[in-house]
Design a protein around this motif. Structure first.
Motif, mmCIF file in Angstrom:
data_model
loop_
_atom_site.group_PDB
_atom_site.id
_atom_site.type_symbol
_atom_site.label_atom_id
_atom_site.label_comp_id
_atom_site.label_asym_id
_atom_site.label_seq_id
_atom_site.Cartn_x
_atom_site.Cartn_y
_atom_site.Cartn_z
ATOM 1 N N ASN A 272 0.712 -1.165 0.200
ATOM 2 C CA ASN A 272 0.120 0.120 -0.039
ATOM 3 C C ASN A 272 0.893 1.120 0.119
ATOM 4 O O ASN A 272 2.027 1.174 0.464
ATOM 5 N N TRP A 273 0.287 2.304 -0.383
ATOM 6 C CA TRP A 273 1.157 3.696 -0.464
ATOM 7 C C TRP A 273 1.408 4.492 0.641
ATOM 8 O O TRP A 273 2.451 5.020 0.633
ATOM 9 N N GLU A 274 0.709 3.907 1.693
ATOM 10 C CA GLU A 274 0.966 4.556 3.166
ATOM 11 C C GLU A 274 2.424 4.068 3.292
ATOM 12 O O GLU A 274 3.130 4.700 3.961
ATOM 13 N N THR A 275 2.504 2.692 3.420
ATOM 14 C CA THR A 275 3.843 2.011 3.586
ATOM 15 C C THR A 275 4.886 2.578 2.645
ATOM 16 O O THR A 275 6.150 2.780 3.222
ATOM 17 N N ALA A 277 5.285 5.625 1.371
ATOM 18 C CA ALA A 277 5.331 6.924 1.972
ATOM 19 C C ALA A 277 6.319 6.801 3.195
ATOM 20 O O ALA A 277 7.160 7.697 3.302
ATOM 21 N N ASP A 278 6.063 6.010 4.037
ATOM 22 C CA ASP A 278 6.809 5.766 5.204
ATOM 23 C C ASP A 278 8.380 5.390 4.904
ATOM 24 O O ASP A 278 9.312 5.781 5.751
ATOM 25 N N ASN A 280 9.805 6.121 2.184
ATOM 26 C CA ASN A 280 10.197 7.405 1.602
ATOM 27 C C ASN A 280 11.625 7.335 0.661
ATOM 28 O O ASN A 280 12.649 7.834 0.948
ATOM 29 N N ASN A 309 -1.719 12.299 -5.636
ATOM 30 C CA ASN A 309 -2.140 11.282 -4.456
ATOM 31 C C ASN A 309 -1.678 11.762 -3.163
ATOM 32 O O ASN A 309 -0.510 12.096 -2.813
ATOM 33 N N ALA A 311 -1.043 10.333 -0.213
ATOM 34 C CA ALA A 311 -0.024 9.544 0.486
ATOM 35 C C ALA A 311 1.313 9.612 -0.159
ATOM 36 O O ALA A 311 2.273 9.221 0.429
ATOM 37 N N THR A 312 1.382 10.131 -1.511
ATOM 38 C CA THR A 312 2.521 10.080 -1.988
ATOM 39 C C THR A 312 3.068 11.569 -2.514
ATOM 40 O O THR A 312 4.369 11.558 -2.593
#
Length: 355
Positions: A272-275, A277-278, A280, A309, A311-312
Protein backbone atom coordinates in the motif's frame (compact mmCIF):
# COMPACT_ATOMS: atom_id res chain seq x y z
CA UNK A 1 4.12 -13.11 -14.12
CA UNK A 2 1.45 -11.04 -12.35
CA UNK A 3 2.65 -7.57 -13.34
CA UNK A 4 4.48 -8.81 -16.39
CA UNK A 5 2.17 -11.33 -18.05
CA UNK A 6 -1.36 -11.71 -16.65
CA UNK A 7 -2.67 -15.24 -16.53
CA UNK A 8 -5.35 -16.24 -19.01
CA UNK A 9 -7.58 -19.28 -19.07
CA UNK A 10 -6.94 -21.12 -22.32
CA UNK A 11 -8.06 -24.53 -23.60
CA UNK A 12 -5.55 -27.34 -23.03
CA UNK A 13 -3.34 -28.08 -25.97
CA UNK A 14 -4.26 -31.76 -25.84
CA UNK A 15 -7.79 -30.91 -26.96
CA UNK A 16 -6.70 -29.09 -30.07
CA UNK A 17 -8.29 -30.58 -33.18
CA UNK A 18 -4.97 -30.60 -35.02
CA UNK A 19 -2.97 -32.35 -32.27
CA UNK A 20 -2.49 -35.64 -34.11
CA UNK A 21 -1.63 -33.91 -37.35
CA UNK A 22 0.81 -31.61 -35.63
CA UNK A 23 2.47 -34.48 -33.84
CA UNK A 24 3.08 -36.15 -37.18
CA UNK A 25 4.19 -32.89 -38.76
CA UNK A 26 6.53 -32.20 -35.86
CA UNK A 27 8.17 -35.62 -36.16
CA UNK A 28 8.55 -35.21 -39.92
CA UNK A 29 9.98 -31.71 -39.53
CA UNK A 30 12.49 -32.75 -36.86
CA UNK A 31 13.51 -35.76 -38.94
CA UNK A 32 13.93 -33.60 -42.03
CA UNK A 33 16.04 -31.13 -40.10
CA UNK A 34 18.15 -33.87 -38.53
CA UNK A 35 19.41 -35.48 -41.70
CA UNK A 36 18.91 -35.58 -45.44
CA UNK A 37 17.59 -32.64 -47.42
CA UNK A 38 19.18 -29.21 -47.17
CA UNK A 39 21.34 -29.59 -44.07
CA UNK A 40 22.90 -26.15 -44.39
CA UNK A 41 19.47 -24.50 -44.33
CA UNK A 42 18.46 -26.45 -41.24
CA UNK A 43 21.61 -25.65 -39.26
CA UNK A 44 23.09 -22.16 -39.64
CA UNK A 45 26.56 -23.32 -38.54
CA UNK A 46 26.51 -26.78 -40.13
CA UNK A 47 25.42 -30.22 -39.00
CA UNK A 48 27.78 -30.73 -36.08
CA UNK A 49 26.72 -30.65 -32.46
CA UNK A 50 23.26 -32.24 -32.63
CA UNK A 51 21.29 -33.48 -30.86
CA UNK A 52 21.57 -30.79 -28.16
CA UNK A 53 20.40 -31.83 -24.68
CA UNK A 54 19.92 -29.35 -21.83
CA UNK A 55 18.71 -29.55 -18.25
CA UNK A 56 16.18 -26.73 -17.92
CA UNK A 57 13.93 -25.88 -14.97
CA UNK A 58 13.36 -29.51 -14.03
CA UNK A 59 13.01 -30.71 -17.62
CA UNK A 60 15.39 -32.45 -19.99
CA UNK A 61 15.24 -30.67 -23.34
CA UNK A 62 16.52 -32.43 -26.45
CA UNK A 63 16.68 -30.65 -29.80
CA UNK A 64 17.56 -32.86 -32.76
CA UNK A 65 18.33 -30.02 -35.15
CA UNK A 66 18.49 -26.24 -35.22
CA UNK A 67 14.93 -24.89 -34.93
CA UNK A 68 13.47 -23.38 -38.08
CA UNK A 69 10.01 -22.40 -36.78
CA UNK A 70 10.58 -21.31 -33.19
CA UNK A 71 7.89 -19.44 -31.27
CA UNK A 72 9.15 -17.44 -28.28
CA UNK A 73 6.02 -16.58 -26.29
CA UNK A 74 7.50 -13.85 -24.05
CA UNK A 75 9.20 -10.64 -25.16
CA UNK A 76 12.38 -11.30 -23.18
CA UNK A 77 12.97 -14.61 -24.94
CA UNK A 78 12.20 -13.06 -28.31
CA UNK A 79 14.73 -10.27 -27.81
CA UNK A 80 17.49 -12.74 -26.98
CA UNK A 81 16.81 -14.67 -30.18
CA UNK A 82 16.67 -11.48 -32.24
CA UNK A 83 19.93 -10.32 -30.65
CA UNK A 84 21.50 -13.61 -31.72
CA UNK A 85 20.55 -12.85 -35.34
CA UNK A 86 17.85 -15.53 -35.51
CA UNK A 87 14.88 -13.57 -36.84
CA UNK A 88 14.65 -15.88 -39.86
CA UNK A 89 14.20 -18.83 -37.48
CA UNK A 90 11.17 -17.37 -35.71
CA UNK A 91 7.70 -18.33 -36.93
CA UNK A 92 5.99 -15.86 -34.56
CA UNK A 93 6.22 -14.11 -31.18
CA UNK A 94 3.80 -13.07 -28.44
CA UNK A 95 3.35 -11.28 -25.08
CA UNK A 96 4.85 -7.81 -25.28
CA UNK A 97 5.00 -5.05 -22.64
CA UNK A 98 7.27 -2.61 -24.47
CA UNK A 99 8.53 -1.53 -27.88
CA UNK A 100 11.25 -3.85 -29.12
CA UNK A 101 14.80 -3.18 -27.92
CA UNK A 102 16.66 -0.52 -29.84
CA UNK A 103 18.64 -1.92 -32.73
CA UNK A 104 16.26 -4.84 -33.25
CA UNK A 105 13.43 -2.96 -34.95
CA UNK A 106 14.19 -4.16 -38.47
CA UNK A 107 14.68 -7.79 -37.45
CA UNK A 108 11.52 -7.77 -35.34
CA UNK A 109 9.41 -6.22 -38.10
CA UNK A 110 9.68 -9.39 -40.15
CA UNK A 111 8.39 -11.68 -37.40
CA UNK A 112 4.60 -12.06 -37.02
CA UNK A 113 3.18 -11.18 -33.60
CA UNK A 114 0.27 -13.49 -32.82
CA UNK A 115 -0.76 -11.79 -29.58
CA UNK A 116 0.17 -8.77 -27.49
CA UNK A 117 -0.65 -10.82 -24.37
CA UNK A 118 -0.37 -14.53 -23.78
CA UNK A 119 -1.63 -16.37 -26.84
CA UNK A 120 -3.94 -19.35 -26.81
CA UNK A 121 -2.40 -22.74 -27.39
CA UNK A 122 -4.26 -22.85 -30.72
CA UNK A 123 -2.51 -19.72 -31.97
CA UNK A 124 0.88 -21.14 -31.08
CA UNK A 125 0.13 -24.50 -32.70
CA UNK A 126 -1.11 -22.79 -35.84
CA UNK A 127 2.50 -21.73 -36.41
CA UNK A 128 3.60 -25.40 -36.51
CA UNK A 129 6.46 -24.69 -34.11
CA UNK A 130 9.53 -26.89 -33.73
CA UNK A 131 10.66 -25.08 -30.55
CA UNK A 132 8.80 -22.96 -27.97
CA UNK A 133 10.59 -20.72 -25.47
CA UNK A 134 9.35 -18.52 -22.63
CA UNK A 135 10.70 -16.15 -19.99
CA UNK A 136 8.46 -17.37 -17.16
CA UNK A 137 7.45 -20.78 -15.84
CA UNK A 138 3.84 -19.56 -15.60
CA UNK A 139 3.76 -18.98 -19.36
CA UNK A 140 4.25 -22.68 -20.05
CA UNK A 141 2.11 -24.01 -17.22
CA UNK A 142 -1.54 -24.64 -16.45
CA UNK A 143 -3.32 -21.31 -16.79
CA UNK A 144 -0.68 -20.03 -19.21
CA UNK A 145 -0.30 -20.89 -22.88
CA UNK A 146 -0.15 -24.61 -22.06
CA UNK A 147 1.95 -26.89 -19.84
CA UNK A 148 5.35 -27.83 -21.22
CA UNK A 149 4.41 -31.51 -21.11
CA UNK A 150 1.62 -30.93 -23.61
CA UNK A 151 4.02 -29.44 -26.15
CA UNK A 152 6.54 -32.18 -25.50
CA UNK A 153 3.87 -34.84 -26.22
CA UNK A 154 3.57 -33.26 -29.66
CA UNK A 155 7.31 -33.53 -30.24
CA UNK A 156 7.91 -29.79 -29.66
CA UNK A 157 10.85 -29.04 -27.33
CA UNK A 158 10.31 -26.20 -24.84
CA UNK A 159 12.64 -23.93 -22.88
CA UNK A 160 12.05 -21.57 -19.94
CA UNK A 161 14.43 -18.88 -18.74
CA UNK A 162 16.52 -20.28 -15.87
CA UNK A 163 16.29 -16.83 -14.24
CA UNK A 164 12.68 -17.68 -13.36
CA UNK A 165 13.35 -21.06 -11.78
CA UNK A 166 16.80 -20.85 -10.20
CA UNK A 167 16.54 -20.21 -6.43
CA UNK A 168 12.87 -19.30 -6.90
CA UNK A 169 9.59 -20.85 -5.75
CA UNK A 170 6.75 -20.41 -8.26
CA UNK A 171 4.40 -22.92 -6.65
CA UNK A 172 1.96 -20.41 -5.16
CA UNK A 173 -0.15 -17.63 -6.64
CA UNK A 174 1.55 -14.38 -7.57
CA UNK A 175 4.96 -13.88 -9.12
CA UNK A 176 6.99 -16.24 -7.01
CA UNK A 177 9.36 -15.95 -4.08
CA UNK A 178 13.13 -15.74 -4.40
CA UNK A 179 15.00 -18.13 -2.14
CA UNK A 180 18.29 -16.62 -3.31
CA UNK A 181 19.39 -13.47 -5.08
CA UNK A 182 19.20 -13.47 -8.87
CA UNK A 183 22.43 -12.74 -10.69
CA UNK A 184 23.11 -11.88 -14.31
CA UNK A 185 24.78 -15.28 -14.65
CA UNK A 186 21.29 -16.79 -15.04
CA UNK A 187 20.57 -14.43 -17.94
CA UNK A 188 23.96 -15.09 -19.50
CA UNK A 189 23.27 -18.82 -19.13
CA UNK A 190 20.00 -18.40 -21.03
CA UNK A 191 21.81 -16.62 -23.86
CA UNK A 192 24.35 -19.44 -24.09
CA UNK A 193 21.66 -22.14 -23.94
CA UNK A 194 19.60 -20.63 -26.73
CA UNK A 195 22.67 -19.99 -28.86
CA UNK A 196 23.62 -23.65 -28.45
CA UNK A 197 20.10 -24.84 -29.32
CA UNK A 198 20.20 -22.86 -32.56
CA UNK A 199 23.75 -23.91 -33.43
CA UNK A 200 25.33 -20.47 -33.01
CA UNK A 201 27.33 -20.75 -29.77
CA UNK A 202 29.89 -18.16 -30.85
CA UNK A 203 27.13 -15.56 -31.19
CA UNK A 204 26.07 -16.34 -27.65
CA UNK A 205 29.56 -15.76 -26.29
CA UNK A 206 29.83 -12.50 -28.20
CA UNK A 207 26.50 -11.24 -26.84
CA UNK A 208 27.43 -12.18 -23.26
CA UNK A 209 30.75 -10.34 -23.62
CA UNK A 210 28.94 -7.23 -24.90
CA UNK A 211 26.47 -7.29 -22.01
CA UNK A 212 29.23 -7.72 -19.42
CA UNK A 213 31.15 -4.80 -20.93
CA UNK A 214 28.08 -2.57 -20.73
CA UNK A 215 27.59 -3.37 -17.04
CA UNK A 216 31.26 -2.59 -16.32
CA UNK A 217 31.06 0.72 -18.17
CA UNK A 218 27.81 1.77 -16.47
CA UNK A 219 29.07 1.03 -12.97
CA UNK A 220 32.65 2.22 -13.33
CA UNK A 221 33.51 4.46 -10.39
CA UNK A 222 29.96 4.60 -9.06
CA UNK A 223 29.14 4.44 -5.34
CA UNK A 224 25.45 4.83 -4.58
CA UNK A 225 25.65 3.31 -1.10
CA UNK A 226 23.81 6.30 0.38
CA UNK A 227 20.88 6.15 -2.07
CA UNK A 228 17.56 4.34 -1.56
CA UNK A 229 15.38 3.15 -4.45
CA UNK A 230 11.89 1.86 -5.04
CA UNK A 231 10.78 0.03 -8.21
CA UNK A 232 7.15 0.35 -9.36
CA UNK A 233 6.11 -1.96 -12.16
CA UNK A 234 2.36 -1.33 -12.51
CA UNK A 235 -1.07 -0.85 -10.90
CA UNK A 236 -2.08 2.32 -9.06
CA UNK A 237 -4.59 0.88 -6.56
CA UNK A 238 -2.37 -1.88 -5.21
CA UNK A 239 1.04 -1.35 -6.77
CA UNK A 240 3.43 -4.10 -7.75
CA UNK A 241 6.75 -3.10 -6.19
CA UNK A 242 10.04 -4.97 -6.42
CA UNK A 243 11.22 -7.18 -3.60
CA UNK A 244 14.84 -7.82 -2.79
CA UNK A 245 16.07 -10.36 -5.17
CA UNK A 246 14.81 -10.25 -8.75
CA UNK A 247 16.05 -8.11 -11.64
CA UNK A 248 15.73 -4.85 -9.65
CA UNK A 249 17.94 -6.51 -7.03
CA UNK A 250 20.59 -7.06 -9.70
CA UNK A 251 20.45 -3.38 -10.64
CA UNK A 252 20.53 -2.22 -7.01
CA UNK A 253 23.48 -4.42 -6.06
CA UNK A 254 25.50 -3.44 -9.11
CA UNK A 255 25.21 0.21 -8.05
CA UNK A 256 25.70 -0.34 -4.33
CA UNK A 257 22.33 1.26 -3.53
CA UNK A 258 19.49 0.00 -1.31
CA UNK A 259 15.98 -1.08 -2.27
CA UNK A 260 13.58 0.15 0.44
CA UNK A 261 11.65 -3.13 0.10
CA UNK A 262 14.62 -5.46 0.29
CA UNK A 263 13.02 -7.03 3.36
CA UNK A 264 10.66 -9.08 1.18
CA UNK A 265 11.66 -12.00 -1.02
CA UNK A 266 8.47 -11.88 -3.08
CA UNK A 267 9.26 -11.02 -6.69
CA UNK A 268 6.59 -8.31 -7.03
CA UNK A 269 4.64 -7.87 -3.78
CA UNK A 270 1.63 -5.55 -3.75
CA UNK A 271 2.22 -2.88 -1.09
CA UNK A 272 0.00 0.00 0.00
CA UNK A 273 0.98 3.61 -0.62
CA UNK A 274 1.07 4.56 3.05
CA UNK A 275 3.88 2.04 3.56
CA UNK A 276 5.66 3.42 0.50
CA UNK A 277 5.45 6.94 1.91
CA UNK A 278 6.85 5.73 5.23
CA UNK A 279 9.87 4.20 3.48
CA UNK A 280 10.34 7.48 1.53
CA UNK A 281 12.91 6.35 -1.09
CA UNK A 282 15.32 8.86 -2.62
CA UNK A 283 14.56 7.71 -6.18
CA UNK A 284 11.51 6.12 -7.80
CA UNK A 285 12.31 3.70 -10.62
CA UNK A 286 9.17 3.59 -12.74
CA UNK A 287 8.07 1.06 -15.33
CA UNK A 288 7.09 2.73 -18.60
CA UNK A 289 4.92 0.04 -20.22
CA UNK A 290 2.87 0.16 -23.42
CA UNK A 291 0.54 -2.75 -22.61
CA UNK A 292 -2.97 -2.09 -21.23
CA UNK A 293 -3.66 -4.89 -18.76
CA UNK A 294 -3.18 -2.96 -15.49
CA UNK A 295 -3.88 0.58 -14.27
CA UNK A 296 -1.04 3.13 -14.48
CA UNK A 297 0.99 1.21 -17.06
CA UNK A 298 2.77 4.18 -18.65
CA UNK A 299 5.27 6.33 -16.79
CA UNK A 300 3.18 9.44 -17.42
CA UNK A 301 0.18 7.90 -15.68
CA UNK A 302 2.33 6.73 -12.79
CA UNK A 303 3.87 10.16 -12.30
CA UNK A 304 0.47 11.88 -12.50
CA UNK A 305 -0.77 9.54 -9.78
CA UNK A 306 2.25 10.10 -7.54
CA UNK A 307 2.00 13.87 -7.80
CA UNK A 308 -1.72 13.97 -7.00
CA UNK A 309 -2.18 11.21 -4.44
CA UNK A 310 -2.25 12.53 -0.84
CA UNK A 311 -0.17 9.61 0.41
CA UNK A 312 2.66 10.10 -2.08
CA UNK A 313 2.79 13.72 -3.28
CA UNK A 314 4.95 14.88 -0.38
CA UNK A 315 7.55 12.11 -0.69
CA UNK A 316 11.07 13.44 -1.28
CA UNK A 317 11.45 11.68 -4.63
CA UNK A 318 8.13 13.10 -5.85
CA UNK A 319 8.77 16.67 -4.68
CA UNK A 320 12.22 16.65 -6.32
CA UNK A 321 11.00 14.68 -9.35
CA UNK A 322 13.68 12.05 -8.93
CA UNK A 323 12.25 9.55 -11.41
CA UNK A 324 14.08 6.99 -13.54
CA UNK A 325 12.00 5.44 -16.31
CA UNK A 326 12.58 1.82 -17.35
CA UNK A 327 10.98 -0.57 -19.78
CA UNK A 328 9.11 -3.48 -18.28
CA UNK A 329 11.71 -5.80 -19.79
CA UNK A 330 14.50 -4.03 -17.92
CA UNK A 331 12.64 -4.68 -14.64
CA UNK A 332 12.34 -8.43 -15.29
CA UNK A 333 15.26 -10.83 -15.73
CA UNK A 334 16.35 -10.33 -19.32
CA UNK A 335 19.20 -8.99 -21.39
CA UNK A 336 17.54 -5.59 -20.91
CA UNK A 337 18.28 -5.69 -17.19
CA UNK A 338 21.64 -4.33 -18.37
CA UNK A 339 19.68 -1.39 -19.80
CA UNK A 340 18.23 -0.98 -16.30
CA UNK A 341 21.70 -0.82 -14.75
CA UNK A 342 22.71 1.85 -17.28
CA UNK A 343 19.64 4.03 -16.82
CA UNK A 344 19.49 3.86 -13.04
CA UNK A 345 23.22 4.62 -12.85
CA UNK A 346 22.75 7.63 -15.12
CA UNK A 347 19.80 8.83 -13.03
CA UNK A 348 21.71 8.56 -9.76
CA UNK A 349 24.57 10.55 -11.24
CA UNK A 350 22.17 13.22 -12.49
CA UNK A 351 20.55 13.49 -9.08
CA UNK A 352 23.96 13.80 -7.38
CA UNK A 353 23.46 10.61 -5.37
CA UNK A 354 26.70 8.82 -6.25
CA UNK A 355 30.16 8.90 -4.74
Amino acid sequence: MGPETPRYSVPPIAGHARSAALLTAGIVLLTACGGGGDDSAAKPTGGEGYPVTLKNCGHTVTVDAAPRRAVPVDQGSTEILLSLGLADRLAATATWTDPVMKGLEKANAGVPRISENRPSSEKVLDQEPDFVSASFESTLAKGGVAPREQFEKLGVPTYVSPADCTAKDNSKDGDGVRTGALTMDSVYGEVRDLAKVFGVPERGEKLVAELRARVRKATDGIDASGATLMYWFANAESPYLAGCCGAPGVITRELGAKNVFDDTHEEWPQINWETVADRNPDVLVIGDLTRKSETAESASRKIAFLESNPATKNMDAVRHKRYVLLSGQAMNPSIRTVEGVERVAAGLRTFGLTG
